[in-house]
Design an enzyme around this catalytic site. Structure first.
Site, short mmCIF file in Angstrom:
data_model
loop_
_atom_site.label_atom_id
_atom_site.label_comp_id
_atom_site.label_asym_id
_atom_site.label_seq_id
_atom_site.Cartn_x
_atom_site.Cartn_y
_atom_site.Cartn_z
N LEU A 38 0.89 -1.31 -0.06
CA LEU A 38 -0.05 0.03 0.01
C LEU A 38 0.78 1.43 -0.07
O LEU A 38 1.85 1.35 0.50
CB LEU A 38 -0.93 -0.04 0.99
CG LEU A 38 -1.95 -0.99 1.30
CD1 LEU A 38 -2.68 -1.21 2.64
CD2 LEU A 38 -2.69 -1.21 -0.11
N GLY A 64 -1.70 6.54 -2.41
CA GLY A 64 -2.83 6.57 -3.33
C GLY A 64 -4.17 5.69 -2.68
O GLY A 64 -5.25 5.78 -2.84
N HIS A 65 -3.49 4.44 -2.04
CA HIS A 65 -4.61 3.63 -1.34
C HIS A 65 -5.19 4.26 -0.29
O HIS A 65 -6.32 4.07 0.04
CB HIS A 65 -3.78 2.25 -0.88
CG HIS A 65 -3.03 1.31 -1.85
ND1 HIS A 65 -2.01 1.12 -2.19
CD2 HIS A 65 -3.78 0.64 -2.89
CE1 HIS A 65 -1.90 0.45 -3.44
NE2 HIS A 65 -2.85 0.03 -3.52
N GLN A 94 -6.32 -12.75 -12.23
CA GLN A 94 -5.98 -11.58 -12.93
C GLN A 94 -4.86 -11.23 -13.63
O GLN A 94 -4.48 -10.27 -14.30
CB GLN A 94 -6.65 -10.21 -12.34
CG GLN A 94 -5.84 -9.53 -11.31
CD GLN A 94 -6.67 -8.83 -10.37
OE1 GLN A 94 -7.35 -8.82 -9.95
NE2 GLN A 94 -6.06 -7.44 -10.54
N GLN A 99 -10.71 -0.32 -15.47
CA GLN A 99 -11.11 -1.26 -14.16
C GLN A 99 -12.39 -0.62 -13.49
O GLN A 99 -13.44 -1.42 -13.25
CB GLN A 99 -10.23 -1.51 -13.24
CG GLN A 99 -10.56 -2.12 -12.11
CD GLN A 99 -9.29 -2.52 -11.17
OE1 GLN A 99 -8.81 -3.67 -11.40
NE2 GLN A 99 -8.97 -1.62 -10.26
P1 AMP Z 1 -4.17 -2.16 -6.48
O1 AMP Z 1 -3.52 -2.49 -5.16
O2 AMP Z 1 -2.96 -1.78 -7.51
O3 AMP Z 1 -4.99 -3.42 -7.16
O4 AMP Z 1 -4.95 -1.01 -6.11
C1 AMP Z 1 -6.14 -0.96 -5.38
C2 AMP Z 1 -6.93 0.12 -5.67
O5 AMP Z 1 -6.18 1.49 -5.49
C3 AMP Z 1 -7.53 0.36 -7.37
O6 AMP Z 1 -9.05 0.87 -6.84
C4 AMP Z 1 -6.36 1.36 -7.56
O7 AMP Z 1 -7.08 2.19 -8.84
C5 AMP Z 1 -6.27 2.30 -6.49
N1 AMP Z 1 -5.05 3.01 -6.77
C6 AMP Z 1 -3.82 2.62 -7.16
N2 AMP Z 1 -2.99 3.26 -7.25
C7 AMP Z 1 -3.65 4.43 -7.32
C8 AMP Z 1 -3.13 5.99 -7.23
N3 AMP Z 1 -1.82 6.34 -7.47
N4 AMP Z 1 -4.13 6.87 -6.84
C9 AMP Z 1 -5.32 6.73 -6.41
N5 AMP Z 1 -5.82 5.25 -6.41
C10 AMP Z 1 -4.87 4.37 -6.74
#
Ligand code: AMP
Length: 280
Positions: free
Chosen positions: A33, A36-37, A61, A153
């Site tokens: 994490l 962004g998360h 996936q 997505q």
């Molecule tokens: P992931 O762990 O990469 O599958 O991402 C989980 C969630 O966090 C998904 O909805 C992503 O789009 C979101 N996410 C990933 N990177 C960012 C970011 N830089 N800013 C905002 N949301 C993000």
């Protein structure tokens, strides 16, 4: 924050809150994490009574076994970040907890699975549909928060909710970026120093395209991007497209009255990064 490894225990706990008419917000992730998360957790906390996060690296996936094997895992740090963010519950299942049998449902998303991430990563969105539908069934959120970094997505998940007629609102949240503009991503931690430096070119070049989009036609803008990326030895372009932001149909010419999105996937060394910019 309470951590659950088993879906039945999580369901029992969340039923208590549903009984009290509390709204449940859900943030599904694959862990490793970053801020962004955390921003998604913050959106959920503002809009819902209870926030649930999941961390699960979903094998169905991934179409690239090396990418799956090397996907970063930082569980201790993840738990710390989520605790500090005030997340209420974390679900960290094993593969067996999500997929107790080998039988997997198949999802179809029509046009959406034939383009961009869909065509570059065969079966990817079917895998997303499988895991998100199982997680939605377990958590039964009122709202689920997704990052617009994974632009396609978000559209697929909205289509999934429609197909399954689920009473879940999908909230699309803005992309968080590093100070040099690179979109935050768990995969960034796999870049070496040189690659990390070069990766900042991705948002920079997209912003330059936006600056020239009214002057160049779309084909020229795409050729320009390809040329810029090809000039950088550490980068290989997977795709760069300029699309209608609502339908994701490729645009033939730029029209300032049409909401437009630039979408890119680039290999920096062996690491595949995606990004997008919306021109409203
Ligand atoms: P992931 O762990 O990469 O599958 O991402 C989980 C969630 O966090 C998904 O909805 C992503 O789009 C979101 N996410 C990933 N990177 C960012 C970011 N830089 N800013 C905002 N949301 C993000």
């Amino acid at each position: 924050m309470q951590v659950f490894y088993n879906i039945h225990e999580l369901k029992l706990k969340l039923a208590e809150f549903a009984f009290l008419d509390k709204t449940i917000g859900f943030v599904p992730t694959m862990g490793a994490l970053h801020d962004g998360h955390v921003s998604l957790i913050n959106f959920s906390k503002k809009q819902c009574d209870i926030t649930v996060c999941s961390i699960f690296v979903n094998p169905t996936q991934f179409n690239n076994s090396e990418d799956l094997a090397h996907y970063p895992k930082t569980p201790e740090n993840d738990i710390l970040l989520l605790t500090n963010a005030g997340c209420d519950f974390l679900y960290m299942p094993s593969v067996d907890d999500i997929y107790p049998t080998d039988f997997h449902r198949t999802f179809h998303f029509g046009y959406l699975e034939t383009i961009l991430e869909g065509s570059s990563r065969a079966g990817h969105f079917n895998g997303v549909g499988q895991v998100v539908s199982i997680l939605f069934d377990g958590v039964k959120p009122h709202k689920a928060f997704f990052g617009s970094k994974d632009y396609q997505q978000v559209m697929v998940v909205k289509a999934l909710v429609k197909q399954l007629n689920l009473p879940i609102e999908i909230v699309s949240c803005p992309i968080l970026r590093e100070s040099d503009g690179l979109a935050m991503s768990s995969r960034n931690m796999r870049l070496n120093v040189q690659e990390r430096k070069v990766a900042a070119l991705i948002p920079k070049l997209m912003n330059e395209v936006i600056g020239m989009i009214e002057l160049l036609d779309i084909e020229e803008a795409k050729k320009w991007m390809k040329h810029q990326i090809e000039n950088e030895p550490l980068m290989t372009l997977d795709y760069f497209e300029i699309c209608d932001a609502e339908s994701l149909h490729e645009l033939k010419e730029y029209d300032s009255t049409v909401s437009t999105v630039l979408l890119i996937a680039v290999f920096v060394g062996k690491i595949r990064l995606i990004d997008n910019l919306l021109i409203s």
